[in-house]
Design an enzyme around this catalytic site. Structure first.
Site, PDB file in Angstrom:
ATOM      1  N   SER A 105      -3.546  -3.626  -0.598  1.00 38.09           N
ATOM      2  CA  SER A 105      -1.832  -4.490   0.137  1.00 38.09           C
ATOM      3  C   SER A 105      -2.675  -5.608  -0.124  1.00 38.09           C
ATOM      4  O   SER A 105      -4.068  -6.076   0.574  1.00 38.09           O
ATOM      5  CB  SER A 105      -1.819  -3.899   1.240  1.00 38.09           C
ATOM      6  OG  SER A 105      -0.462  -4.317   1.174  1.00 38.09           O
TER       7      SER A 105
ATOM      8  N   GLY B 231       0.509  -0.908   0.118  1.00 34.02           N
ATOM      9  CA  GLY B 231      -0.211  -0.179   0.271  1.00 34.02           C
ATOM     10  C   GLY B 231       0.977   1.269  -0.054  1.00 34.02           C
ATOM     11  O   GLY B 231       0.867   3.028  -0.762  1.00 34.02           O
ATOM     12  N   THR B 232       2.078   1.153   0.970  1.00 37.14           N
ATOM     13  CA  THR B 232       3.062   2.658   0.678  1.00 37.14           C
ATOM     14  C   THR B 232       3.254   2.398   0.057  1.00 37.14           C
ATOM     15  O   THR B 232       3.462   4.324  -0.925  1.00 37.14           O
ATOM     16  CB  THR B 232       3.602   2.364   1.709  1.00 37.14           C
ATOM     17  OG1 THR B 232       3.440   2.801   3.057  1.00 37.14           O
ATOM     18  CG2 THR B 232       5.152   3.739   1.868  1.00 37.14           C
TER      19      THR B 232
ATOM     20  N   ASN C 110      -8.596   4.251   8.263  1.00 36.86           N
ATOM     21  CA  ASN C 110      -7.820   2.504   9.343  1.00 36.86           C
ATOM     22  C   ASN C 110      -7.719   2.675  10.665  1.00 36.86           C
ATOM     23  O   ASN C 110      -7.382   1.275  11.469  1.00 36.86           O
ATOM     24  CB  ASN C 110      -5.893   2.640   8.613  1.00 36.86           C
ATOM     25  CG  ASN C 110      -5.680   4.310   8.906  1.00 36.86           C
ATOM     26  OD1 ASN C 110      -6.407   5.186   8.465  1.00 36.86           O
ATOM     27  ND2 ASN C 110      -4.742   4.094   9.629  1.00 36.86           N
TER      28      ASN C 110
ATOM     29  N   CYS D  98       0.479   1.390  12.308  1.00 32.23           N
ATOM     30  CA  CYS D  98       1.933   2.544  11.582  1.00 32.23           C
ATOM     31  C   CYS D  98       2.581   3.927  12.507  1.00 32.23           C
ATOM     32  O   CYS D  98       2.905   4.462  12.168  1.00 32.23           O
ATOM     33  CB  CYS D  98       1.465   3.073   9.909  1.00 32.23           C
ATOM     34  SG  CYS D  98       1.833   1.652   9.079  1.00 32.23           S
TER      35      CYS D  98
END
Length: 383
Positions: free
Chosen positions: A199, A69-70, A149, A323
């Protein structure tokens, strides 16, 4: 073990794990090689691309494999800005984006771009009226997260796209779909976005693999240069073993989606019914949040302390996004102005198909004990 931190990562399904093992033995060739062994790997790579494209209701050729995803977020945002910078220097996102989006916008802000951060309501949903007010012919990119998220709030991406297109057809539109993927039905053609990030490890696939949807015809410049893999858009030898496994995870997800969704909803309902037995609880997730996610706050406690109480019994939850856990940046609850007591006492639960009603009964019993025991200590301190 009772694992309720499935938003941070999921356990690889047994069938998916077997695909990895088999491919390491039988399908390890480089898909760019010209020999038949390499061509076989390329065929499987394209089959995997089609499985994921079909799941998202887009063409296989619009799916590009990444490391997760990043990278997907960074790639689309950076490439879109470079493509559209001749039209203006105005960018729009929300204050509650994942850091993989926010940090990229901050970088461009430091380079002289104007970045506008949409306000969000008490549940973390972006203010689309503000979006409408900010839109003009200078806006070159808008990025709005699909499912938050931390809170599970769902942004109305389709409505946002309609607002943007009405005001400026040249504006490129991206959505971070990492937490939406596998938790709600996603039809990208219906949403109308230009880019969408997903992801593997959020849907019981391996870590280090993801995908980026790029609408056909955009012709974005690549973010990573080198050997010209992924139709020249993302160089670097594809992580084929993990990609094959990712596709298997999506294949199973599609087959079991409705059944597993109903199962997770049952677990969520079980939790929400039980917490009525505990005083001073705040439900931070909106009613329409995905069945897999619920964010709760227990006043006069600390989420971190609850987490450590529960892990003694091998019950694993989280207090915020994984994160955020090693950083001092503000949580989403802080950003939307929640009372410090609500922020301090918050925990996040994310369910999976593997969790059972019996697991949740055990968890809730231990949770109630933890909350009450912590409050005994905090009450004494107040005195």
């Amino acid at each position: 073990m009772i694992y309720l931190d499935n938003c941070a990562t999921t356990k690889v399904r047994p069938e998916v794990r077997q695909v990895i093992l088999d491919s390491l033995e039988k399908d390890f060739a480089n898909p760019s090689s010209l020999h038949s062994f390499g061509m076989k790997a390329e065929e499987k790579l394209e089959e995997s691309r089609k499985i994921i494209g079909d799941f998202l209701a887009v063409k296989a050729e619009e799916i590009f494999f990444t490391s997760g995803g990043t990278e997907s977020n960074n790639t689309f945002i950076s490439s879109a800005i470079e493509k559209n910078k001749k039209y203006g220097k105005k960018l729009i996102t929300t204050e509650l984006e994942h850091d993989a989006v926010l940090e990229v916008f901050k970088k461009y802000e430091s380079l002289g771009y104007q970045v506008y951060y949409l306000n969000c309501d008490e549940y973390g949903r972006a203010d689309l009226d503000q979006l409408s007010q900010l839109m003009d012919d200078q806006v070159i990119l808008v990025s709005i997260i699909h499912v938050n998220n931390e809170l599970g709030s769902i942004n109305n991406i389709k409505k946002a796209v309609e607002i943007i297109r009405e005001k400026n057809k040249k504006t490129l539109i991206h959505s971070d779909g990492v937490q939406a993927f596998g938790k709600i039905k996603v039809n990208l053609k219906d949403l109308g976005v230009d880019g969408y990030s997903v992801s593997s490890h959020k849907v019981h696939g391996p870590k280090g693999t993801g995908a980026l949807y790029v609408k056909k015809g955009l012709n974005l410049d690549p973010f990573i240069l080198g050997g010209g893999q992924e139709s020249g858009f993302r160089s670097g030898t594809e992580n084929t073993n993990s990609i094959f496994a990712f596709a298997k995870a999506v294949e199973i997800l599609e087959r079991n989606f409705d059944k597993e969704l109903a199962h997770k909803q049952g677990l969520k309902d079980q939790v929400l019914a039980y917490i009525k037995n505990i005083d001073d609880v705040v439900i931070n997730s909106p009613e329409e949040s995905p069945s897999a996610i619920v964010n709760l706050s227990f006043l006069d406690t600390r989420g971190e302390v609850i987490l450590h109480y529960l892990e003694q019994d091998q019950i694993y939850i989280s207090t915020t996004s994984a994160c955020h856990s090693n950083r001092k940046s503000k949580t989403n609850l802080e950003k939307i102005g929640k009372d410090p007591k609500v922020v301090d006492g918050s925990i996040r639960l994310c369910f999976s198909y593997e969790n059972t009603k019996e697991d949740i009964e055990i968890f809730l019993d231990k949770l109630k004990f933890a909350v009450e025991d912590i409050r005994k200590i905090t009450t004494k301190r107040k005195r």
